[in-house]
Design a protein around this motif. Structure first.
Motif, mmCIF file in Angstrom:
data_model
loop_
_atom_site.group_PDB
_atom_site.id
_atom_site.type_symbol
_atom_site.label_atom_id
_atom_site.label_comp_id
_atom_site.label_asym_id
_atom_site.label_seq_id
_atom_site.Cartn_x
_atom_site.Cartn_y
_atom_site.Cartn_z
ATOM 1 N N ASP A 186 0.970 4.142 -3.073
ATOM 2 C CA ASP A 186 0.982 5.921 -2.594
ATOM 3 C C ASP A 186 1.864 6.566 -3.351
ATOM 4 O O ASP A 186 1.909 7.266 -3.689
ATOM 5 N N LEU A 187 3.741 5.424 -2.973
ATOM 6 C CA LEU A 187 4.438 6.315 -3.222
ATOM 7 C C LEU A 187 4.114 6.747 -4.856
ATOM 8 O O LEU A 187 4.316 7.747 -5.588
ATOM 9 N N LEU A 188 3.590 5.683 -5.837
ATOM 10 C CA LEU A 188 3.837 5.317 -7.475
ATOM 11 C C LEU A 188 3.006 5.908 -7.553
ATOM 12 O O LEU A 188 3.248 6.497 -8.873
ATOM 13 N N ILE B 51 3.693 9.067 -9.589
ATOM 14 C CA ILE B 51 4.666 8.520 -10.680
ATOM 15 C C ILE B 51 4.188 7.796 -11.660
ATOM 16 O O ILE B 51 4.177 8.252 -12.994
ATOM 17 N N ARG C 267 1.308 -1.190 -0.163
ATOM 18 C CA ARG C 267 0.252 0.148 0.171
ATOM 19 C C ARG C 267 0.877 1.274 0.321
ATOM 20 O O ARG C 267 0.613 2.177 -0.577
ATOM 21 N N ARG C 268 1.355 1.094 0.419
ATOM 22 C CA ARG C 268 2.541 2.235 1.368
ATOM 23 C C ARG C 268 3.564 2.761 -0.686
ATOM 24 O O ARG C 268 3.801 3.672 -0.867
ATOM 25 N N VAL C 269 3.835 1.600 -0.756
ATOM 26 C CA VAL C 269 4.562 1.420 -2.490
ATOM 27 C C VAL C 269 3.472 1.839 -3.588
ATOM 28 O O VAL C 269 3.569 3.691 -4.328
#
Length: 150
Positions: free
Chosen positions: A126-128, A131, A122-124
């Motif tokens: 949210d980050l990606l 992008i 989930r965190r990845v």
């Protein structure tokens, strides 16, 4: 984020007098690899699929023996109000893959390494996410390699 946001609810529970065979059947029925062992609301320990395999089957115990013979006690636990980062530290510092989640003395859920992997995904995402969308709007590489824009 608190542990409560990632834990599985409820934790599947047996008593210390539950037979090893019945514990294995409960793991199969509920699709879990770990049961909390309780007496009343008090946590006595945990019994895992590995405990049954290594401590019971390989050791030649009878499936009618109680789980207290193979359970891990005391269990490594985490508090329901703890931050998820505390869970990462506990998993790193111990040899366990599952943590009973306690609210005071009561077991209220189970947190697994798989639950933390979902948190990481989930965190990845949210980050990606932003992008990835920017790449879709503006593909990478020189224009002559990807063709003209429509």
């Amino acid at each position: 984020m608190n542990v409560s946001a990632s834990m599985s609810v409820p934790a599947v529970s047996v008593t210390s007098s539950t037979t090893i065979g019945e514990a294995a059947r409960q793991m199969d029925v509920y699709g879990v690899g770990c049961l909390v062992v309780t007496e009343g609301e008090a946590l006595c320990g945990v019994v895992t699929d590995r405990d049954i395999t290594v401590r019971a089957v390989a050791a030649g115990l009878d499936p009618d023996d109680p789980v207290r013979e193979v359970m891990t006690s005391p269990a490594v636990t985490i508090d329901v109000a703890d931050d998820i980062h505390a869970a990462y530290r506990i998993f790193r510092g111990s040899a366990v893959r599952r943590l009973p989640v306690l609210d005071g003395p009561r077991v209220v859920g189970m947190l697994t390494v798989d639950d933390l992997l979902m948190d990481v995904f989930r965190r990845v995402a949210d980050l990606l996410g932003p992008i990835a969308w920017s790449v879709l709007e503006e593909p990478p590489g020189p224009r002559d390699e990807i063709g003209p824009r429509a």
